[in-house]
Design a protein around this motif. Structure first.
Motif, mmCIF file in Angstrom:
data_model
loop_
_atom_site.group_PDB
_atom_site.id
_atom_site.type_symbol
_atom_site.label_atom_id
_atom_site.label_comp_id
_atom_site.label_asym_id
_atom_site.label_seq_id
_atom_site.Cartn_x
_atom_site.Cartn_y
_atom_site.Cartn_z
ATOM 1 N N UNK A 1 44.685 -11.112 1.443
ATOM 2 C CA UNK A 1 44.791 -11.234 -0.002
ATOM 3 C C UNK A 1 45.887 -12.138 -0.512
ATOM 4 N N UNK A 2 46.682 -12.701 0.380
ATOM 5 C CA UNK A 2 47.719 -13.617 -0.081
ATOM 6 C C UNK A 2 47.119 -14.935 -0.560
ATOM 7 N N UNK A 3 47.990 -15.769 -1.108
ATOM 8 C CA UNK A 3 47.525 -17.068 -1.574
ATOM 9 C C UNK A 3 48.506 -17.703 -2.526
ATOM 10 N N UNK B 1 50.581 -14.898 -12.917
ATOM 11 C CA UNK B 1 49.296 -14.505 -12.355
ATOM 12 C C UNK B 1 49.360 -13.225 -11.539
ATOM 13 N N UNK B 2 48.219 -12.884 -10.948
ATOM 14 C CA UNK B 2 48.099 -11.642 -10.190
ATOM 15 C C UNK B 2 47.464 -11.881 -8.832
ATOM 16 N N UNK B 3 47.805 -11.027 -7.914
ATOM 17 C CA UNK B 3 47.174 -10.984 -6.602
ATOM 18 C C UNK B 3 47.095 -9.536 -6.172
ATOM 19 N N UNK B 4 46.102 -9.228 -5.362
ATOM 20 C CA UNK B 4 46.038 -7.909 -4.743
ATOM 21 C C UNK B 4 46.023 -8.080 -3.233
ATOM 22 N N UNK C 1 55.642 -4.137 -12.354
ATOM 23 C CA UNK C 1 54.753 -5.279 -12.077
ATOM 24 C C UNK C 1 53.840 -5.029 -10.881
ATOM 25 N N UNK C 2 54.344 -4.329 -9.878
ATOM 26 C CA UNK C 2 53.578 -4.060 -8.658
ATOM 27 C C UNK C 2 53.139 -2.605 -8.632
ATOM 28 N N UNK C 3 51.963 -2.381 -8.062
ATOM 29 C CA UNK C 3 51.456 -1.026 -7.897
ATOM 30 C C UNK C 3 50.939 -0.843 -6.481
ATOM 31 N N UNK D 1 50.932 -14.849 3.403
ATOM 32 C CA UNK D 1 51.797 -15.666 2.554
ATOM 33 C C UNK D 1 51.399 -15.521 1.090
ATOM 34 N N UNK D 2 52.390 -15.272 0.265
ATOM 35 C CA UNK D 2 52.214 -15.283 -1.182
ATOM 36 C C UNK D 2 53.121 -16.364 -1.746
#
Length: 124
Positions: A8-10, A16-19, A67-69, A119-120
């Motif tokens: 799920x990184x990128x 923005x958001x990422x999961x 911000x994170x869950x 990697x994020x």
């Protein structure tokens, strides 16, 4: 043998958001405490979030609170880290880690199995 695989990184723009997803095999996640760590270049690995076996209790480092869950789906043996309002300083390699200890642990030394990292990158 316990195996841990993150995905799920990128690359994402600020705001923005990422999961991130973490799949565990070899042991039922309902018996495991789970943590998300990150390591940026030149910095030490830090605990970002952790969740206990039941999913009722969580820990977040101060910089990501609100911000994170962190969540888990024990029947699927999955753990997730939803990351919103991302900032450039969130850029790092994120690792999912497994602890066989009962309560949430803050030290990386208390985690027994690790994923390979994802990697994020937060950049405009």
């Amino acid at each position: 043998q316990v195996q841990v695989v993150e995905s799920g990184g990128g690359l994402v723009r600020p705001g923005g958001s990422l999961r991130l997803s973490c799949e565990v095999s070899g042991r039922t996640t309902s018996t495991l405490t789970m943590g998300w760590f990150r390591q940026a270049p030149g910095k030490e690995r830090e605990l970002v979030a952790a969740i206990d076996r039941s999913g009722l209790y969580t820990y977040y480092t101060e910089s990501v609170k609100g911000r994170f869950t962190d969540s888990r789906d024990n029947p699927k043996n999955m753990v997730y880290l939803q990351m919103n309002s991302l900032k450039p300083e969130d850029t790092a390699v994120y690792y999912c880690a497994v602890s066989t200890r009962v309560a949430i642990r803050l030290s990386s030394n208390d985690y027994d199995y690790w994923g390979q990292g994802t990697q994020v990158t937060v950049s405009s």
